[in-house]
Design a protein around this motif. Structure first.
Motif, PDB file in Angstrom:
ATOM      1  N   CYS A 129      -0.603  -2.416  49.111  1.00  0.00           N
ATOM      2  CA  CYS A 129       0.458  -3.177  48.455  1.00  0.00           C
ATOM      3  C   CYS A 129       0.475  -2.900  46.951  1.00  0.00           C
ATOM      4  O   CYS A 129       1.538  -2.769  46.348  1.00  0.00           O
ATOM      5  CB  CYS A 129       0.246  -4.664  48.720  1.00  0.00           C
ATOM      6  SG  CYS A 129       0.353  -5.125  50.468  1.00  0.00           S
ATOM      7  N   GLU A 130      -0.720  -2.819  46.363  1.00  0.00           N
ATOM      8  CA  GLU A 130      -0.803  -2.589  44.928  1.00  0.00           C
ATOM      9  C   GLU A 130      -0.214  -1.233  44.556  1.00  0.00           C
ATOM     10  O   GLU A 130       0.488  -1.116  43.543  1.00  0.00           O
ATOM     11  CB  GLU A 130      -2.263  -2.677  44.468  1.00  0.00           C
ATOM     12  CG  GLU A 130      -2.830  -4.088  44.487  1.00  0.00           C
ATOM     13  CD  GLU A 130      -4.304  -4.108  44.127  1.00  0.00           C
ATOM     14  OE1 GLU A 130      -4.837  -3.021  43.795  1.00  0.00           O
ATOM     15  OE2 GLU A 130      -4.909  -5.181  44.182  1.00  0.00           O
ATOM     16  N   PHE A 131      -0.479  -0.217  45.352  1.00  0.00           N
ATOM     17  CA  PHE A 131       0.025   1.110  45.014  1.00  0.00           C
ATOM     18  C   PHE A 131       1.545   1.143  45.070  1.00  0.00           C
ATOM     19  O   PHE A 131       2.201   1.652  44.150  1.00  0.00           O
ATOM     20  CB  PHE A 131      -0.562   2.165  45.964  1.00  0.00           C
ATOM     21  CG  PHE A 131      -0.056   3.551  45.691  1.00  0.00           C
ATOM     22  CD1 PHE A 131      -0.526   4.274  44.607  1.00  0.00           C
ATOM     23  CD2 PHE A 131       0.918   4.123  46.500  1.00  0.00           C
ATOM     24  CE1 PHE A 131      -0.045   5.543  44.339  1.00  0.00           C
ATOM     25  CE2 PHE A 131       1.400   5.393  46.240  1.00  0.00           C
ATOM     26  CZ  PHE A 131       0.908   6.100  45.161  1.00  0.00           C
ATOM     27  N   MET A 132       2.138   0.628  46.145  1.00  0.00           N
ATOM     28  CA  MET A 132       3.593   0.648  46.252  1.00  0.00           C
ATOM     29  C   MET A 132       4.238  -0.230  45.190  1.00  0.00           C
ATOM     30  O   MET A 132       5.295   0.111  44.655  1.00  0.00           O
ATOM     31  CB  MET A 132       4.031   0.202  47.646  1.00  0.00           C
ATOM     32  CG  MET A 132       3.887   1.267  48.718  1.00  0.00           C
ATOM     33  SD  MET A 132       4.709   2.820  48.308  1.00  0.00           S
ATOM     34  CE  MET A 132       6.420   2.319  48.173  1.00  0.00           C
ATOM     35  N   GLU A 197      -5.709   8.036  51.895  1.00  0.00           N
ATOM     36  CA  GLU A 197      -6.433   7.172  50.968  1.00  0.00           C
ATOM     37  C   GLU A 197      -5.478   6.460  50.017  1.00  0.00           C
ATOM     38  O   GLU A 197      -5.652   5.279  49.705  1.00  0.00           O
ATOM     39  CB  GLU A 197      -7.446   8.008  50.181  1.00  0.00           C
ATOM     40  CG  GLU A 197      -8.231   7.230  49.147  1.00  0.00           C
ATOM     41  CD  GLU A 197      -9.124   6.165  49.756  1.00  0.00           C
ATOM     42  OE1 GLU A 197      -9.457   5.203  49.035  1.00  0.00           O
ATOM     43  OE2 GLU A 197      -9.478   6.280  50.954  1.00  0.00           O
ATOM     44  N   ARG A 198      -4.444   7.174  49.584  1.00  0.00           N
ATOM     45  CA  ARG A 198      -3.522   6.604  48.604  1.00  0.00           C
ATOM     46  C   ARG A 198      -2.673   5.490  49.207  1.00  0.00           C
ATOM     47  O   ARG A 198      -2.455   4.445  48.587  1.00  0.00           O
ATOM     48  CB  ARG A 198      -2.630   7.711  48.047  1.00  0.00           C
ATOM     49  CG  ARG A 198      -1.652   7.268  46.976  1.00  0.00           C
ATOM     50  CD  ARG A 198      -0.949   8.481  46.389  1.00  0.00           C
ATOM     51  NE  ARG A 198      -1.900   9.347  45.693  1.00  0.00           N
ATOM     52  CZ  ARG A 198      -1.634  10.597  45.324  1.00  0.00           C
ATOM     53  NH1 ARG A 198      -0.447  11.126  45.583  1.00  0.00           N
ATOM     54  NH2 ARG A 198      -2.544  11.315  44.705  1.00  0.00           N
ATOM     55  N   PHE A 199      -2.184   5.702  50.426  1.00  0.00           N
ATOM     56  CA  PHE A 199      -1.287   4.726  51.051  1.00  0.00           C
ATOM     57  C   PHE A 199      -1.991   3.830  52.065  1.00  0.00           C
ATOM     58  O   PHE A 199      -1.357   2.935  52.626  1.00  0.00           O
ATOM     59  CB  PHE A 199      -0.121   5.452  51.730  1.00  0.00           C
ATOM     60  CG  PHE A 199       0.879   6.024  50.767  1.00  0.00           C
ATOM     61  CD1 PHE A 199       1.977   5.285  50.357  1.00  0.00           C
ATOM     62  CD2 PHE A 199       0.726   7.309  50.269  1.00  0.00           C
ATOM     63  CE1 PHE A 199       2.899   5.814  49.472  1.00  0.00           C
ATOM     64  CE2 PHE A 199       1.652   7.855  49.378  1.00  0.00           C
ATOM     65  CZ  PHE A 199       2.733   7.098  48.980  1.00  0.00           C
ATOM     66  N   GLN A 200      -3.274   4.102  52.325  1.00  0.00           N
ATOM     67  CA  GLN A 200      -4.045   3.272  53.249  1.00  0.00           C
ATOM     68  C   GLN A 200      -3.426   3.234  54.647  1.00  0.00           C
ATOM     69  O   GLN A 200      -3.236   2.169  55.245  1.00  0.00           O
ATOM     70  CB  GLN A 200      -4.207   1.858  52.684  1.00  0.00           C
ATOM     71  CG  GLN A 200      -5.052   1.783  51.426  1.00  0.00           C
ATOM     72  CD  GLN A 200      -6.506   2.146  51.685  1.00  0.00           C
ATOM     73  OE1 GLN A 200      -7.219   1.417  52.369  1.00  0.00           O
ATOM     74  NE2 GLN A 200      -6.933   3.283  51.148  1.00  0.00           N
ATOM     75  N   HIS A 201      -3.105   4.417  55.155  1.00  0.00           N
ATOM     76  CA  HIS A 201      -2.619   4.562  56.520  1.00  0.00           C
ATOM     77  C   HIS A 201      -3.454   5.616  57.239  1.00  0.00           C
ATOM     78  O   HIS A 201      -4.128   6.425  56.594  1.00  0.00           O
ATOM     79  CB  HIS A 201      -1.148   4.994  56.547  1.00  0.00           C
ATOM     80  CG  HIS A 201      -0.181   3.932  56.112  1.00  0.00           C
ATOM     81  ND1 HIS A 201      -0.052   2.732  56.765  1.00  0.00           N
ATOM     82  CD2 HIS A 201       0.711   3.907  55.084  1.00  0.00           C
ATOM     83  CE1 HIS A 201       0.866   1.999  56.154  1.00  0.00           C
ATOM     84  NE2 HIS A 201       1.339   2.688  55.129  1.00  0.00           N
ATOM     85  N   SER A 202      -3.364   5.617  58.543  1.00  0.00           N
ATOM     86  CA  SER A 202      -4.072   6.626  59.322  1.00  0.00           C
ATOM     87  C   SER A 202      -3.390   7.989  59.184  1.00  0.00           C
ATOM     88  O   SER A 202      -2.227   8.079  58.788  1.00  0.00           O
ATOM     89  CB  SER A 202      -4.096   6.216  60.797  1.00  0.00           C
ATOM     90  OG  SER A 202      -2.782   6.280  61.347  1.00  0.00           O
ATOM     91  N   GLY A 203      -4.123   9.028  59.519  1.00  0.00           N
ATOM     92  CA  GLY A 203      -3.553  10.379  59.460  1.00  0.00           C
ATOM     93  C   GLY A 203      -2.374  10.538  60.389  1.00  0.00           C
ATOM     94  O   GLY A 203      -1.392  11.211  60.056  1.00  0.00           O
TER      95      GLY A 203
END
Length: 481
Positions: A129-132, A197-203
């Motif tokens: 959330c912080e990144f977006m 890592e940046r968006f915190q989602h799976s590959g």
């Protein structure tokens, strides 16, 4: 790494009917095919399945359903519930038609989902959330770096993709984040692990949304890559060095070499004259630096003139029709023929050749080549803007060759979209305004046919007449050099 279990749809499905997701399989027993009546147990199973199905949907999808007046709209579901509430019903005697049962299940599921949304989500990572939030609401410089465009252009594109249902919000990834993932990959040339890592989602989630957005952007190509205007471009009309000599010119054509990743068995065909594995991309652009036509995927060993000839001979490629008397500018690697005016062979034309003691042209052919080169520089600047914005085009990405081709098309679509939406875009202003030196093989000669056609003879005559008129004015108007 914690992440929400996201929707695995293709990104272009119709979301009006929520119950299509489980294809009406839940609660259907072998005996229900005949009378379409359900017992208490079957009824409960249908409601539970519908609740779980709809609860997994995003709030955006639910609100869209709420506004819809189709048979599965929330208003009609509630109406059915009200009618049932006014009528005393024994659960052992429930006898509902399939459509009514589905309406009840949808209403119950929506209520259950509404209750869930009131609780704080435990699946969303704060870092995500912080990144977006930082990308969308932070400093403009950071947003530009991540999105490769201004924020208002980004939101305009998201609105188009959402309005046309070309992408859709899922439970864990809104359209804004899907597009940001795609732009980070092609705009930063980042690997999947870095984006995870940046968006915190799976590959898998990153790959799925990358492919969905790539498909959506590519589908805009016919709308965004438009044929050129047939009137004289203002870049020519407002410059005495080019007008009226090039008044019938409508654009520039050239080839662009993009590094390619191909299997070992195909590498000999994709190795260009410089020994680099690449795909040869045929491109046409306006003097406003917008792409008219793009055709990627040719082997790097194939000459530019052969690619153009193949495109012109294949009507399925939809190359814009060239009106009578109009033409594109091409470099020495192409034939001087009808619709395509090339510089004089064996005559200096590059900017660096007109410096120092040799600054002034010595004859009509040199003057023609110099101004022809200056105008043709538009496509080199377009290429430079494109590669500066999307560095993935400077290296060979580890994707299938079909994906590599589509990335080129998507990049050109975004290039034009940004140009139309923001005339003061920082990359166009800083890179697109500078003259570029040609980096193509200057010794490349076109495939000359054995017999000269009438079109070629007319093209040679046109070029000679333009050069003669230009030289005559040059001798009498020194201030126009």
């Amino acid at each position: 790494m914690a992440y929400v279990d996201e929707d695995a749809s293709s990104g272009s499905a119709d979301d009006v009917n929520l119950l299509d997701g489980h294809k009406r399989q839940a609660g259907l027993s072998s005996g229900s095919c005949g009378g379409r009546k359900r017992g208490r147990k079957a009824t409960g199973a249908v409601i539970v399945d519908a609740m779980l199905e709809i609860a997994a949907a995003s709030k955006m999808r639910a609100s869209a359903i709420a506004k819809n007046e189709e048979r599965f709209s929330i208003s009609k579901c509630i109406k059915v519930l009200d009618e049932m509430q006014d009528t005393p019903i024994n659960m052992d005697d429930i006898d509902l038609e399939l459509d009514e049962m589905e309406l009840v299940a949808a209403a119950a599921g929506y209520y259950y989902y509404s209750c869930l949304t009131k609780q704080p989500s435990r699946g969303l990572s704060p870092r995500r959330c912080e990144f977006m939030m930082e990308v969308l609401n932070g400093h403009d410089e950071f947003s530009r770096k991540m999105l490769r465009m201004d924020k208002h252009v980004f939101h305009k594109l998201c609105g188009i993709l959402r309005q046309r249902a070309m992408l859709r919000d899922t439970a864990g990834v809104m359209i804004e984040e899907q597009l940001a993932i795609f732009l980070n990959i092609i705009g930063q040339n980042e690997r999947n692990r870095v984006i995870q890592e940046r968006f915190q989602h799976s590959g898998e989630t990153i790959s799925r949304h990358f492919n969905n957005v790539l498909k959506a952007i590519k589908s805009l190509s016919r709308e965004v890559l438009q044929p050129p205007q047939l009137t004289t471009p203002h870049e020519i009309l407002n410059n005495a060095r080019f007008y009226p000599y090039f008044k019938d010119c409508i654009g520039v054509i050239d080839g662009m070499n993009i590094p390619a990743h191909v299997p070992a068995k195909d590498q000999s065909r994709f190795r260009n004259k410089k020994g680099i594995l690449s795909q040869n991309v045929l491109a046409a652009c306006t003097f406003d630096l917008q792409f008219i036509f793009i055709y990627p995927g040719w082997e790097g060993s194939v000459t530019d003139s052969r690619v153009l000839r193949a495109v012109l001979d294949d009507p399925d490629q939809n190359f814009p029709q060239i009106p009578q008397g109009k033409y594109y500018l091409v470099d020495k690697g192409y034939l001087n023929t009808g619709g395509f005016i090339a510089p004089f062979q064996g005559v200096r034309s590059q900017h660096y050749e007109f410096r120092g003691a040799n600054q002034l042209p010595r004859n009509a052919k040199e003057l023609f080549n110099h101004r022809h080169c200056f105008l043709r520089n538009a496509i080199l600047r377009s290429f430079d803007v494109l590669k500066t914005r999307f560095p993935i085009l400077k290296l060979a990405p580890q994707y299938s060759f079909q994906i590599q081709r589509d990335i080129v098309i998507a990049g050109c679509v975004l290039h034009n979209f940004i140009r139309n939406e923001e005339r003061n875009d920082w990359i166009f202003s800083s890179v697109g305004g500078l003259p570029m030196e040609e980096t193509s093989d200057l010794d490349e000669v076109p495939d000359v046919p054995m017999i000269s056609s009438i079109q070629e003879q007319l093209a040679f005559s046109m070029r000679d007449s333009i050069a003669a008129a230009m030289w005559d004015d040059f001798l009498n108007k020194w201030d126009e050099w």
